[in-house]
Design a protein around this motif. Structure first.
Motif, PDB file in Angstrom:
ATOM      1  N   HIS A  57     -10.376  37.512  10.616  1.00  0.00           N
ATOM      2  CA  HIS A  57      -9.944  36.110  10.636  1.00  0.00           C
ATOM      3  C   HIS A  57      -9.731  35.697  12.081  1.00  0.00           C
ATOM      4  CE1 HIS A  57      -6.794  32.864   9.837  1.00  0.00           C
ATOM      5  NE2 HIS A  57      -7.873  32.457   9.205  1.00  0.00           N
ATOM      6  N   LEU A  58     -10.383  34.618  12.489  1.00  0.00           N
ATOM      7  CA  LEU A  58     -10.211  34.164  13.865  1.00  0.00           C
ATOM      8  C   LEU A  58     -10.323  32.656  13.963  1.00  0.00           C
ATOM      9  CD1 LEU A  58     -13.450  34.365  15.836  1.00  0.00           C
ATOM     10  CD2 LEU A  58     -13.325  35.635  13.705  1.00  0.00           C
ATOM     11  N   GLN A  59      -9.615  32.114  14.930  1.00  0.00           N
ATOM     12  CA  GLN A  59      -9.688  30.681  15.196  1.00  0.00           C
ATOM     13  C   GLN A  59     -10.861  30.429  16.140  1.00  0.00           C
ATOM     14  OE1 GLN A  59      -6.014  28.938  16.569  1.00  0.00           O
ATOM     15  NE2 GLN A  59      -6.941  26.931  16.906  1.00  0.00           N
ATOM     16  N   ASP A 108      -6.688  22.301   7.706  1.00  0.00           N
ATOM     17  CA  ASP A 108      -7.520  23.161   8.548  1.00  0.00           C
ATOM     18  C   ASP A 108      -8.844  23.439   7.830  1.00  0.00           C
ATOM     19  OD1 ASP A 108      -5.441  23.279  10.373  1.00  0.00           O
ATOM     20  OD2 ASP A 108      -5.061  25.424  10.109  1.00  0.00           O
ATOM     21  N   TRP A 109      -9.852  23.805   8.613  1.00  0.00           N
ATOM     22  CA  TRP A 109     -11.185  24.096   8.090  1.00  0.00           C
ATOM     23  C   TRP A 109     -11.464  25.588   8.175  1.00  0.00           C
ATOM     24  CZ3 TRP A 109     -14.314  20.511   5.829  1.00  0.00           C
ATOM     25  CH2 TRP A 109     -13.897  19.176   5.955  1.00  0.00           C
ATOM     26  N   LEU A 110     -12.198  26.102   7.177  1.00  0.00           N
ATOM     27  CA  LEU A 110     -12.521  27.519   7.099  1.00  0.00           C
ATOM     28  C   LEU A 110     -14.013  27.695   6.839  1.00  0.00           C
ATOM     29  CD1 LEU A 110     -11.604  30.547   6.799  1.00  0.00           C
ATOM     30  CD2 LEU A 110     -11.336  30.055   4.346  1.00  0.00           C
ATOM     31  N   ILE A 111     -14.638  28.522   7.649  1.00  0.00           N
ATOM     32  CA  ILE A 111     -16.018  28.935   7.410  1.00  0.00           C
ATOM     33  C   ILE A 111     -15.992  30.431   7.167  1.00  0.00           C
ATOM     34  CG2 ILE A 111     -18.281  29.314   8.468  1.00  0.00           C
ATOM     35  CD1 ILE A 111     -17.921  26.707   9.993  1.00  0.00           C
ATOM     36  N   TRP A 171     -11.314  27.794  11.541  1.00  0.00           N
ATOM     37  CA  TRP A 171     -11.206  29.229  11.363  1.00  0.00           C
ATOM     38  C   TRP A 171     -12.493  29.826  10.819  1.00  0.00           C
ATOM     39  CZ3 TRP A 171      -6.577  31.139  12.957  1.00  0.00           C
ATOM     40  CH2 TRP A 171      -5.501  30.249  13.025  1.00  0.00           C
ATOM     41  N   ILE A 172     -12.679  31.097  11.102  1.00  0.00           N
ATOM     42  CA  ILE A 172     -13.709  31.893  10.453  1.00  0.00           C
ATOM     43  C   ILE A 172     -13.003  33.041   9.736  1.00  0.00           C
ATOM     44  CG2 ILE A 172     -15.608  33.536  10.796  1.00  0.00           C
ATOM     45  CD1 ILE A 172     -16.646  31.764  12.997  1.00  0.00           C
TER      46      ILE A 172
END
Length: 183
Positions: free
Chosen positions: A156-158, A75-78, A40-41
């Motif tokens: 927020h977007l995948q 999950d990963w988040l940037i 995700w961002i």
């Protein structure tokens, strides 16, 4: 293995998997692919990102709950920061933090009587800011698009794993031209 050897390994590698074994990316990334975790961002000003990193939490879309509920443990988040601060900050347009969602708990945090945002726990990794301009032609999300910022409008977007890895390599200090890697 010294820094030069790590750099040479990455530059000369044929597969992104070799980056994981070089120790530049967290080993949990190998597990994420096998377990179906997502990437995700979150779009947040740099000053707010800093507070989240210090506190070990993610807060998105002005504290709304829906974006946080879309993510799962692992999950990963940037974070992408268009500006240094929300009100009148300088243009930054950089990726500013990278972390992994710790658990499935979404909770409220009482900041004031009029503002009680939702948060979730994230383990952040030490990283450097990376200007998006340096990666625009390399990311599937933005490649060849004059209006690349349109993707970030909802906060927020995948994103695809390949894009996540290119950003992560740049943020975690690998001096590498990621377009030379075959994904």
């Amino acid at each position: 293995m010294n820094e030069r050897e790590k750099h040479d390994l990455i530059v000369n590698s044929k597969e992104i998997k070799q980056i994981h074994t070089s120790g530049l990316l967290p080993p949990e990334l190998d597990e994420s692919d096998k377990k179906g975790h997502r990437y995700w961002i979150g779009v947040v000003s740099a000053s707010h990102v800093e507070k989240g990193v210090e506190g070990g939490f993610a807060q998105l879309c002005h504290g709304k709950v829906s974006s946080l509920r879309r993510m799962n443990a692992g999950d990963w988040l940037i974070y992408y920061s268009p500006r240094t601060s929300m009100q009148g900050g300088k243009v930054l347009q950089a990726f500013t933090a990278i972390g992994r969602v710790v658990d499935n708990q979404v909770y409220t945090y009482h900041m004031s009587d009029s503002f009680v945002p939702y948060r979730r726990n994230v383990q952040y990794y030490p990283c450097q800011q990376v200007k998006i301009a340096d990666l625009l032609d390399q990311l599937i999300l933005t490649r060849g698009q004059a209006r690349w910022g349109y993707h970030f409008r909802y906060g927020h977007l995948q994103i695809q794993r390949e894009d996540f890895l290119k950003i992560a390599v740049a943020m975690l200090g690998a001096e590498v031209e990621t377009h030379s890697l075959s994904l």
